[in-house]
Scaffold this motif. Sequence first.
Motif, PDB file in Angstrom:
ATOM      1  N   PRO A 299       0.822  -1.208   0.000  1.00  0.00           N
ATOM      2  CA  PRO A 299       0.000   0.000   0.000  1.00  0.00           C
ATOM      3  C   PRO A 299       0.857   1.259   0.000  1.00  0.00           C
ATOM      4  CG  PRO A 299       0.218  -0.779   2.229  1.00  0.00           C
ATOM      5  CD  PRO A 299       0.978  -1.763   1.360  1.00  0.00           C
ATOM      6  N   TYR A 300       0.272   2.374  -0.447  1.00  0.00           N
ATOM      7  CA  TYR A 300       0.983   3.634  -0.335  1.00  0.00           C
ATOM      8  C   TYR A 300       1.166   3.979   1.147  1.00  0.00           C
ATOM      9  CZ  TYR A 300      -0.595   4.331  -5.183  1.00  0.00           C
ATOM     10  OH  TYR A 300      -0.837   4.189  -6.527  1.00  0.00           O
ATOM     11  N   GLU A 301       2.282   4.626   1.447  1.00  0.00           N
ATOM     12  CA  GLU A 301       2.417   5.241   2.762  1.00  0.00           C
ATOM     13  C   GLU A 301       1.690   6.580   2.715  1.00  0.00           C
ATOM     14  OE1 GLU A 301       3.417   2.829   4.342  1.00  0.00           O
ATOM     15  OE2 GLU A 301       5.565   2.479   4.358  1.00  0.00           O
ATOM     16  N   GLU A 302       1.452   7.200   3.873  1.00  0.00           N
ATOM     17  CA  GLU A 302       0.603   8.381   3.923  1.00  0.00           C
ATOM     18  C   GLU A 302       1.199   9.489   4.781  1.00  0.00           C
ATOM     19  OE1 GLU A 302      -3.401   5.497   4.083  1.00  0.00           O
ATOM     20  OE2 GLU A 302      -2.934   6.890   5.725  1.00  0.00           O
ATOM     21  N   LEU A 303       0.860  10.722   4.436  1.00  0.00           N
ATOM     22  CA  LEU A 303       1.014  11.861   5.330  1.00  0.00           C
ATOM     23  C   LEU A 303      -0.392  12.311   5.703  1.00  0.00           C
ATOM     24  CD1 LEU A 303       3.884  14.018   3.742  1.00  0.00           C
ATOM     25  CD2 LEU A 303       3.954  12.746   5.896  1.00  0.00           C
ATOM     26  N   ASN A 304      -0.710  12.229   6.999  1.00  0.00           N
ATOM     27  CA  ASN A 304      -2.043  12.557   7.481  1.00  0.00           C
ATOM     28  C   ASN A 304      -2.019  13.780   8.386  1.00  0.00           C
ATOM     29  OD1 ASN A 304      -3.783  10.268   6.528  1.00  0.00           O
ATOM     30  ND2 ASN A 304      -2.290   9.065   7.677  1.00  0.00           N
ATOM     31  N   ILE A 305      -2.980  14.671   8.214  1.00  0.00           N
ATOM     32  CA  ILE A 305      -3.211  15.749   9.170  1.00  0.00           C
ATOM     33  C   ILE A 305      -4.189  15.206  10.203  1.00  0.00           C
ATOM     34  CG2 ILE A 305      -4.176  18.051   9.515  1.00  0.00           C
ATOM     35  CD1 ILE A 305      -3.235  18.727   6.676  1.00  0.00           C
ATOM     36  N   LEU A 306      -3.761  15.120  11.451  1.00  0.00           N
ATOM     37  CA  LEU A 306      -4.570  14.483  12.485  1.00  0.00           C
ATOM     38  C   LEU A 306      -5.524  15.482  13.135  1.00  0.00           C
ATOM     39  CD1 LEU A 306      -2.023  12.110  14.254  1.00  0.00           C
ATOM     40  CD2 LEU A 306      -3.347  11.761  12.150  1.00  0.00           C
ATOM     41  N   GLU A 307      -6.753  15.018  13.325  1.00  0.00           N
ATOM     42  CA  GLU A 307      -7.772  15.807  14.010  1.00  0.00           C
ATOM     43  C   GLU A 307      -8.453  14.934  15.055  1.00  0.00           C
ATOM     44  OE1 GLU A 307     -10.343  18.241  11.493  1.00  0.00           O
ATOM     45  OE2 GLU A 307      -9.052  17.717   9.793  1.00  0.00           O
ATOM     46  N   GLU A 308      -8.873  15.564  16.144  1.00  0.00           N
ATOM     47  CA  GLU A 308      -9.473  14.821  17.238  1.00  0.00           C
ATOM     48  C   GLU A 308     -10.744  14.105  16.790  1.00  0.00           C
ATOM     49  OE1 GLU A 308     -11.126  15.489  21.815  1.00  0.00           O
ATOM     50  OE2 GLU A 308      -9.879  17.024  20.844  1.00  0.00           O
ATOM     51  N   GLY A 309     -10.831  12.828  17.152  1.00  0.00           N
ATOM     52  CA  GLY A 309     -12.026  12.034  16.891  1.00  0.00           C
ATOM     53  C   GLY A 309     -12.088  11.372  15.536  1.00  0.00           C
ATOM     54  N   LYS A 310     -11.140  11.652  14.666  1.00  0.00           N
ATOM     55  CA  LYS A 310     -11.202  11.064  13.324  1.00  0.00           C
ATOM     56  C   LYS A 310     -10.539   9.686  13.279  1.00  0.00           C
ATOM     57  CE  LYS A 310     -11.956  15.001  10.314  1.00  0.00           C
ATOM     58  NZ  LYS A 310     -11.553  15.679   9.058  1.00  0.00           N
ATOM     59  N   HIS A 311     -11.034   8.871  12.353  1.00  0.00           N
ATOM     60  CA  HIS A 311     -10.525   7.514  12.120  1.00  0.00           C
ATOM     61  C   HIS A 311      -9.874   7.507  10.737  1.00  0.00           C
ATOM     62  CE1 HIS A 311     -10.300   3.183  11.672  1.00  0.00           C
ATOM     63  NE2 HIS A 311     -10.909   2.969  12.821  1.00  0.00           N
ATOM     64  N   TYR A 312      -8.657   6.939  10.647  1.00  0.00           N
ATOM     65  CA  TYR A 312      -7.876   7.041   9.408  1.00  0.00           C
ATOM     66  C   TYR A 312      -7.789   5.725   8.623  1.00  0.00           C
ATOM     67  CZ  TYR A 312      -6.942  11.766  10.819  1.00  0.00           C
ATOM     68  OH  TYR A 312      -7.113  13.090  11.151  1.00  0.00           O
ATOM     69  N   GLY A 313      -8.599   4.739   9.010  1.00  0.00           N
ATOM     70  CA  GLY A 313      -8.809   3.607   8.120  1.00  0.00           C
ATOM     71  C   GLY A 313      -8.158   2.283   8.437  1.00  0.00           C
ATOM     72  N   TRP A 314      -7.103   2.252   9.289  1.00  0.00           N
ATOM     73  CA  TRP A 314      -6.498   0.952   9.592  1.00  0.00           C
ATOM     74  C   TRP A 314      -7.448   0.160  10.467  1.00  0.00           C
ATOM     75  CZ3 TRP A 314      -5.430  -1.945  13.879  1.00  0.00           C
ATOM     76  CH2 TRP A 314      -4.612  -3.066  13.683  1.00  0.00           C
ATOM     77  N   PRO A 315      -7.613  -1.129  10.222  1.00  0.00           N
ATOM     78  CA  PRO A 315      -6.939  -1.979   9.232  1.00  0.00           C
ATOM     79  C   PRO A 315      -7.792  -2.236   7.988  1.00  0.00           C
ATOM     80  CG  PRO A 315      -8.038  -3.364  10.805  1.00  0.00           C
ATOM     81  CD  PRO A 315      -8.388  -1.939  11.183  1.00  0.00           C
ATOM     82  N   TYR A 316      -8.878  -1.471   7.821  1.00  0.00           N
ATOM     83  CA  TYR A 316      -9.875  -1.788   6.801  1.00  0.00           C
ATOM     84  C   TYR A 316      -9.458  -1.373   5.396  1.00  0.00           C
ATOM     85  CZ  TYR A 316     -12.321  -1.489  11.293  1.00  0.00           C
ATOM     86  OH  TYR A 316     -12.667  -1.607  12.613  1.00  0.00           O
ATOM     87  N   CYS A 317      -8.818  -0.199   5.273  1.00  0.00           N
ATOM     88  CA  CYS A 317      -8.589   0.391   3.961  1.00  0.00           C
ATOM     89  C   CYS A 317      -7.149   0.861   3.819  1.00  0.00           C
ATOM     90  CB  CYS A 317      -9.509   1.595   3.753  1.00  0.00           C
ATOM     91  SG  CYS A 317     -11.263   1.241   4.066  1.00  0.00           S
ATOM     92  N   HIS A 318      -6.717   1.004   2.565  1.00  0.00           N
ATOM     93  CA  HIS A 318      -5.383   1.531   2.309  1.00  0.00           C
ATOM     94  C   HIS A 318      -5.362   2.172   0.921  1.00  0.00           C
ATOM     95  CE1 HIS A 318      -4.056  -1.573  -0.605  1.00  0.00           C
ATOM     96  NE2 HIS A 318      -4.797  -2.412   0.107  1.00  0.00           N
TER      97      HIS A 318
END
Length: 556
Positions: A299-318
């Motif tokens: 999978p691609y690696e990612e740069l994420n801007i983190l915000e409170e309460g958000k879900h970033y997809g692991w382990p479901y999606c990539h």
Amino acid sequence: MKAKAVVSKWIIVFSALTAVQANAEVFENSGYRLDTSVLCDGLPQAPVATLEGLCVGVLAGKKEGFKMPRYAVQSKEGVIYVTEMGGWAFGRGTVYAVYRGKDSSGVEKTAVVNLFPTKKLTMPNGIIIDPEGRLYVGTPTAVVRFQPRDPKTGQFNIDTATEVVVNDFAQSIFRKGEYASAGSYNALENRLKNKHPLIQMAANRDFTEMYINVGAPSDDCGSGIKTIDENGKCIQSESALASAAVWKVTLSNDTQRKAVRVIPFSRGLRNSMALTVHPISGLVLQGENGLDLPDEERPYEELNILEEGKHYGWPYCHSRGEVAPGFKNKVTGEMCAKNFALPKIFMPAHTAPLGLLYYKGELLPQLKNKLLVGWHGYQKYGQRIVAYPVDELGTPTDSQYQEVVFGWKAQEGVRPRGAPTGLTALNDGSVLVLDDKNGALLRISSGKKADEISEDPSKSHISEKTLQAFEPLVPLVKKNCAMCHSQFQKATAKEMVLEMKGTMLNLSSPAESSFWLRMKAKEMPPEMIRPTLNFHDKDFDEVLPKVEAFINTLQK
């Protein structure tokens, strides 16, 4: 009375040498061939490729006792503090104090002080420093802090007491008891061990907010204590005490810096070793280490801007809305796009980002106001440091990156393969790079880039005897090692052995080759992934004689 070490009043961190030594010599440190007549801003220059106007110097390495340095900070006084893991084991780690100055003979040298020579730490990783000069170190069970020096005398505090700042994350079912003692750690069944136990940290400018990486206990939610609930969701990223998350600690705005609020901040993040906070805007940026899929491009690696309460997809999606193999019957691509926060930037697959740094210095104008990323991965896109453009708030603005340190592949007798972890801005504007695979502390500074060194064609020769001895190992390494080591993704035995030279094989002293030593010590493949490979301790009985026979053919 505790032993103390003294920092002399003459500390001059990274003073440039004003004259080249008359009798230059060639020596080696951490696998780098170093010529004392070729310097990078006062340090022996490493033979690696860089942007024009930049060079890399070797500050310290295995000769100074480093084995697995991970991250570093520098104090206002100029002392660099480095976490040294010592290996993936209980109670081997420490923190080193590193500084540069002249000895009594006037010779410029690097001094290294072990702050925990007997009271060892377990897997120390992240390290930050507060305005009061206290160091915060991340261990699998807690973030601890201590004062490294006596403020009045300048003496180092050796084997000093540590104070727990926060350990809420360790109460999770995925960590409880695992790191209580050497006995509990060594006795725990491999399939239940945490696969990402290292704690990373970043703090905002006024040190009232601290962000902590708590890595996923498994690669894909397919192993460990409790995985999938009755609704098909991964407990490891969904529970109240989330692993696979970045936690936020709110600290009191006074000299006590007490933890007043501790919460899981953002979840669905497999492993956030690359973590930073923009010094002006407070934007929290994370570099995601993706799933260990066998595909070279996913999978691609990612740069994420983190915000409170958000879900970033692991382990479901990539990647771009692709569903992970273990959730094909439970999740759709539409759900990936709708239910989870999208990355700001996609990076190439398997680059393994382990370091992020907003560069604000003046010394390196080529890098000013850019985001530096250290790619630790061993596959084709790894082993380099790159820069991304960002706006004034720290948001990445383009997926096109600029290579800063590159051409870092192993070349026998010249350099090892690069493996950057931490990136630290030093007081003088240079950048410290930690390399945990080769035990090296490197410094990017201003200067003439290294000359290209052509590979000696004679070193590409491999005897038929050696190739014949390696052939029985080919199916074994393809099955058990290729996921992590690109050398074993090559098509033929000869290509594999050539790629191993200078990294896994020490031709001048074959018995000291890491390939042999790590196999003999049963460190490869790592315990944590053996269950997924169906590799068992008894398999070493078959493998080790073949590895030894191969190594013996290299003896001169």
